[in-house]
Design a protein around this motif. Sequence first.
Motif, PDB file in Angstrom:
ATOM      1  N   LEU A  49       0.836  -1.213   0.000  1.00 36.07           N
ATOM      2  CA  LEU A  49       0.000   0.000   0.000  1.00 36.07           C
ATOM      3  C   LEU A  49       0.862   1.252   0.000  1.00 36.07           C
ATOM      4  CD1 LEU A  49      -2.786  -0.989   2.536  1.00 36.07           C
ATOM      5  CD2 LEU A  49      -3.173  -0.105   0.255  1.00 36.07           C
ATOM      6  N   SER A  50       0.419   2.252  -0.736  1.00 38.04           N
ATOM      7  CA  SER A  50       1.149   3.522  -0.753  1.00 38.04           C
ATOM      8  C   SER A  50       0.421   4.545   0.111  1.00 38.04           C
ATOM      9  CB  SER A  50       1.285   4.044  -2.186  1.00 38.04           C
ATOM     10  OG  SER A  50       0.160   4.801  -2.548  1.00 38.04           O
ATOM     11  N   ASP A  51       1.085   5.680   0.329  1.00 43.29           N
ATOM     12  CA  ASP A  51       0.476   6.753   1.111  1.00 43.29           C
ATOM     13  C   ASP A  51      -0.395   7.644   0.229  1.00 43.29           C
ATOM     14  OD1 ASP A  51       2.426   8.000  -0.400  1.00 43.29           O
ATOM     15  OD2 ASP A  51       3.040   9.367   1.188  1.00 43.29           O
ATOM     16  N   GLY A  52      -0.584   7.258  -1.028  1.00 42.85           N
ATOM     17  CA  GLY A  52      -1.361   8.080  -1.952  1.00 42.85           C
ATOM     18  C   GLY A  52      -0.471   9.044  -2.723  1.00 42.85           C
ATOM     19  N   GLU A  53       0.776   9.209  -2.287  1.00 42.43           N
ATOM     20  CA  GLU A  53       1.752   9.953  -3.087  1.00 42.43           C
ATOM     21  C   GLU A  53       2.864   9.002  -3.495  1.00 42.43           C
ATOM     22  OE1 GLU A  53       2.589  13.983  -2.510  1.00 42.43           O
ATOM     23  OE2 GLU A  53       0.704  14.420  -1.525  1.00 42.43           O
ATOM     24  N   ALA A  54       4.051   9.166  -2.977  1.00 42.18           N
ATOM     25  CA  ALA A  54       5.169   8.398  -3.548  1.00 42.18           C
ATOM     26  C   ALA A  54       5.777   7.360  -2.610  1.00 42.18           C
ATOM     27  CB  ALA A  54       6.253   9.359  -4.007  1.00 42.18           C
ATOM     28  N   TYR A  55       5.229   7.216  -1.393  1.00 39.17           N
ATOM     29  CA  TYR A  55       5.832   6.289  -0.444  1.00 39.17           C
ATOM     30  C   TYR A  55       5.011   5.019  -0.299  1.00 39.17           C
ATOM     31  CZ  TYR A  55       8.550  10.355   1.062  1.00 39.17           C
ATOM     32  OH  TYR A  55       9.376  11.455   1.100  1.00 39.17           O
ATOM     33  N   LEU A  56       5.694   3.873  -0.182  1.00 40.02           N
ATOM     34  CA  LEU A  56       5.049   2.635   0.241  1.00 40.02           C
ATOM     35  C   LEU A  56       5.268   2.509   1.742  1.00 40.02           C
ATOM     36  CD1 LEU A  56       6.251   0.262  -2.629  1.00 40.02           C
ATOM     37  CD2 LEU A  56       4.079   1.481  -2.442  1.00 40.02           C
ATOM     38  N   LEU A  57       4.169   2.260   2.463  1.00 39.67           N
ATOM     39  CA  LEU A  57       4.239   2.229   3.927  1.00 39.67           C
ATOM     40  C   LEU A  57       3.777   0.871   4.457  1.00 39.67           C
ATOM     41  CD1 LEU A  57       2.682   5.714   4.821  1.00 39.67           C
ATOM     42  CD2 LEU A  57       5.106   5.142   4.542  1.00 39.67           C
ATOM     43  N   TYR A  69       4.936   8.340  -9.472  1.00 36.85           N
ATOM     44  CA  TYR A  69       3.964   8.046 -10.526  1.00 36.85           C
ATOM     45  C   TYR A  69       4.566   7.230 -11.660  1.00 36.85           C
ATOM     46  CZ  TYR A  69       0.479  11.003  -8.390  1.00 36.85           C
ATOM     47  OH  TYR A  69      -0.443  11.534  -7.534  1.00 36.85           O
ATOM     48  N   ARG A  70       5.796   7.531 -12.045  1.00 41.87           N
ATOM     49  CA  ARG A  70       6.380   6.822 -13.189  1.00 41.87           C
ATOM     50  C   ARG A  70       6.506   5.321 -12.885  1.00 41.87           C
ATOM     51  NH1 ARG A  70      11.877   9.461 -14.444  1.00 41.87           N
ATOM     52  NH2 ARG A  70      10.611  11.330 -14.263  1.00 41.87           N
ATOM     53  N   LYS A  71       6.728   4.981 -11.607  1.00 38.58           N
ATOM     54  CA  LYS A  71       6.821   3.564 -11.245  1.00 38.58           C
ATOM     55  C   LYS A  71       5.440   2.931 -11.122  1.00 38.58           C
ATOM     56  CE  LYS A  71      11.356   3.322  -9.069  1.00 38.58           C
ATOM     57  NZ  LYS A  71      11.818   1.997  -9.557  1.00 38.58           N
ATOM     58  N   VAL A  72       4.428   3.749 -10.781  1.00 40.22           N
ATOM     59  CA  VAL A  72       3.059   3.223 -10.787  1.00 40.22           C
ATOM     60  C   VAL A  72       2.708   2.719 -12.183  1.00 40.22           C
ATOM     61  CG1 VAL A  72       0.617   3.756 -10.473  1.00 40.22           C
ATOM     62  CG2 VAL A  72       2.306   4.685  -8.875  1.00 40.22           C
TER      63      VAL A  72
ATOM     64  N   PRO B 178       9.831  12.749  -8.822  1.00 39.37           N
ATOM     65  CA  PRO B 178      10.368  13.567  -9.927  1.00 39.37           C
ATOM     66  C   PRO B 178       9.297  13.972 -10.934  1.00 39.37           C
ATOM     67  CG  PRO B 178      10.914  11.253 -10.274  1.00 39.37           C
ATOM     68  CD  PRO B 178      10.235  11.328  -8.921  1.00 39.37           C
ATOM     69  N   TYR B 179       8.097  13.361 -10.813  1.00 39.72           N
ATOM     70  CA  TYR B 179       7.063  13.487 -11.843  1.00 39.72           C
ATOM     71  C   TYR B 179       7.685  13.117 -13.201  1.00 39.72           C
ATOM     72  CZ  TYR B 179       5.110  15.736  -7.774  1.00 39.72           C
ATOM     73  OH  TYR B 179       4.729  15.990  -6.491  1.00 39.72           O
ATOM     74  N   PHE B 180       7.451  13.906 -14.258  1.00 38.45           N
ATOM     75  CA  PHE B 180       7.948  13.501 -15.584  1.00 38.45           C
ATOM     76  C   PHE B 180       8.789  14.615 -16.205  1.00 38.45           C
ATOM     77  CE2 PHE B 180       4.311  11.102 -14.341  1.00 38.45           C
ATOM     78  CZ  PHE B 180       4.714   9.804 -14.605  1.00 38.45           C
ATOM     79  N   ASP B 181       9.376  15.444 -15.346  1.00 38.31           N
ATOM     80  CA  ASP B 181      10.035  16.655 -15.828  1.00 38.31           C
ATOM     81  C   ASP B 181      11.206  16.360 -16.763  1.00 38.31           C
ATOM     82  OD1 ASP B 181       8.175  17.950 -14.333  1.00 38.31           O
ATOM     83  OD2 ASP B 181       9.560  18.747 -12.839  1.00 38.31           O
ATOM     84  N   ASP B 182      11.918  15.256 -16.517  1.00 41.67           N
ATOM     85  CA  ASP B 182      13.019  14.895 -17.417  1.00 41.67           C
ATOM     86  C   ASP B 182      12.485  14.522 -18.807  1.00 41.67           C
ATOM     87  OD1 ASP B 182      11.784  12.745 -16.134  1.00 41.67           O
ATOM     88  OD2 ASP B 182      13.590  11.500 -16.087  1.00 41.67           O
ATOM     89  N   LEU B 183      11.347  13.810 -18.825  1.00 40.00           N
ATOM     90  CA  LEU B 183      10.775  13.411 -20.124  1.00 40.00           C
ATOM     91  C   LEU B 183      10.274  14.626 -20.897  1.00 40.00           C
ATOM     92  CD1 LEU B 183       8.821  10.120 -19.276  1.00 40.00           C
ATOM     93  CD2 LEU B 183      11.206  10.446 -19.918  1.00 40.00           C
ATOM     94  N   PHE B 184       9.673  15.598 -20.192  1.00 36.27           N
ATOM     95  CA  PHE B 184       9.248  16.837 -20.860  1.00 36.27           C
ATOM     96  C   PHE B 184      10.458  17.511 -21.519  1.00 36.27           C
ATOM     97  CE2 PHE B 184       5.416  16.524 -18.229  1.00 36.27           C
ATOM     98  CZ  PHE B 184       4.441  16.993 -19.091  1.00 36.27           C
TER      99      PHE B 184
END
Lengths: 237, 273
Positions: A49-57, A69-72, B178-184
């Motif tokens: 489960l994630s925290d809804g942003e970038a951490y898995l807790l 997001y890119r890993k999601v 990082p979001y996608f700033d490098d790809l942009f």
Amino acid sequence: MAVTRAEVCVAACADLFAGDGEILASPMGFIPGLGAKLARLTSEPDLVLSDGEAYLLTADGRLEGWMPYRKVFDVVAHGTRHVVMGANQLDRFGNQNISAIGDHRKPTRQLLGFRGAPGNTVNNKTSYWIPRHSKRVLVDAVDVVSGVGYDKPAGPFHHIHRVVTNLAVFDFGTPDRRMRLVSVHPGVDVQEVYDQTGFDLPRDGEPAITREPTEQELDLIRTVLDPDGNRDREVRG
Amino acid sequence: MRDKRMTPADVVAELSDGMTIGIGGWGSRRKPMALVRAILDSPVRNLTIVSYGGPDVGLLAAAGKIRKLVFGFVSLDTVAYDPYFQKVRQQGDLDVTELDEGMFQCGLLAAGHRLPFLPIRAGLGSDVMRTNPELRTVRSPYDGEELVAMPALHLDVALVHMNRADKHGNAQYLGPDPYFDDLFCLAAKRRYVSCEKIVDTFEGPVQTLLLNRMMVDGVVETPNGAHFTSCAPDYPRDERFQRLYAEANWDSFADRFLTGGEPGYQEAVRAWR
């Protein structure tokens, strides 16, 4: 204290993840979020489960991983995920709309957009959570297909598991993959479910009653996961 | 090494009508808002905006700057829908290419890799294909699976906001994503990075150095330049101000906050607070 409707919904959402094992649970909405956490604390301890942003807790709130997001999107494409999405509209084949109401070129109401619904539904297990079951949501045909239903060509990994609403639980276990009633929540009149659904549901005897949470589950919901009772804001009664 | 420091006005002076501009960040998170405000101050118009949309899209839509929007969603995160974007869409005043958000990433990656398309499963069976009739599918030469051929999303310009940068264009994010700033930046011909602070030396893990100077043409120091979106860990989203934006009448909001350039904006926000 009597079991509330919201608590029944939390347990029904927890049951969505039964048998999922070590995959990413992505619940959208407060009650599915409680359901995923409840499943992890009871029957599905390996859920991620994630925290809804970038951490898995971990269940006790410690950092165990990084999921920007890119890993999601990698996890979506890999398929090791079960998402529970909301829906502004949902039809009998499980087509879902979160994009726009009306003509897509000039909507009467602009909503969120396709978001990840097209990719989610053709890549990983998908369920839906409808906090206000009504004919406005459960419609004959959605205006824009964001999440892909069973009447569309959707590739080898398409799997819509269940729909949980504030009134009942549904799946798509009919021969032509139409939605059918699995159970109605305790205290809900079956006729109300039919009346509030904008398409015909197959009638096949008396549906089951959704289970009530166990004592252990109630204790976890009330004292650990949601001591402030925020669940009652999403579902009343 | 070249000194690439610029002002927001310098960046906007390099834009022209009809350009395709990619905007980094995500929703209401680490958006290059000072550069967006600089566009609002300029006569540039008829833009194609490519964005994981937040208030950047709302502001540009409200100001009538967007001809076409390429997006997967527009959201203010804690406020579900941006009201200005909603209004413009409901008037039918916007050409849109609405995509699944994974397709969006795929299109940026294709552009960055100088490929005409990349295959992706997302989009199949959905109205992404109906509402974008120019999209084509491609069949695998190995097993025959049909996939979406996501075309490259080529950008004339990328605008992104980072926590730190040096004057040569190396740049660092310090938040969790990082979001996608490098790809942009890789997808664009001209790349402009605003940042909270220009530094001589970077601190923190090397993995946070998302952009190198080959990916950047201009560096702009804009403290509080992502306001009112979040810029962790430098500052969180200004939720109160975002609500004011979302509930305001556009003309009164613009008169109060958007007439004095970036210093005027920051001063007006301080006064409001």
